[in-house]
Design a protein around this motif. Sequence first.
Motif: not given
Length: 257
Positions: A169, A209, A211-212, A214, A229, A233-235
């Motif tokens: 995070d 969670d 998207a929160g 990094r 991914r 959702v792409h990380l």
Amino acid sequence: MSTTVIRLEIDGREPKIEELYHPILVNYGHFTAMQVRGGRVQGLALHLDRLVAATRELFAAELDPALVRDHLRHALRDVPDAAVRINVYRPGDLMVLVAVRPPTDPAPGPVSLRSVPYQRPAAHLKHLGSFGQLYHGHAAERDGFDDALLTGPGGEIAESAVHNIAFFDGTGVTWPSAPHLPGIMMQLLRPRLAEAGLPDRSASVRLADLAGYRAAFVTNSIGIVPVDRVDDVHLPLDPAFMARVEAAAAAIPWDDI
């Protein structure tokens, strides 16, 4: 991982054909898997502890870790580098099967995961009942992902089909607290993350969670790989963060077998 077997031994010797009937027909037992390089392995004591504890839980029997180590040495007697799997059964007396295969290297790049509503039964054990996770893992691969991400009620993340997973995070690392297998690499890495200035914790992590965070990565005995991914959702990929994680992993000692 290669399915080519260099050597297969039961209780320190080449098995008789009738000794293989039980492992083939009875899907009840447990195992540990390790990468061996130069006759050494990371976390050998943890691998042996895992086998002893699971034998006690599944069979109400005591497994001699020194004997397992002898069987491992014998199977690797002329093979310095290998992927090894040690299975334990109890057809009557305890049976220790050691399979030696060619070594396996980590995936070359980031992995993508597809979430599925599935949790392994008795998730704390590395047991032989792996149909569910393999089924979902192969299905994910057919749809263009690298692996499946196993989740519980409410989209709570547990683990991938073949890895532990962790999320960053920006200040620390979070390992999902849902029922999961505590992998050997995860156990070895966690205390070293704190030493590298990356405090870690176990806590609930849900798909909502993601998207929160990094960055994320997966770990198993083969290595550590970033995740880019989960579903749609792409990380972010954080090379500086991953360099710190990889440096912590590189400091893990290798134990003589």
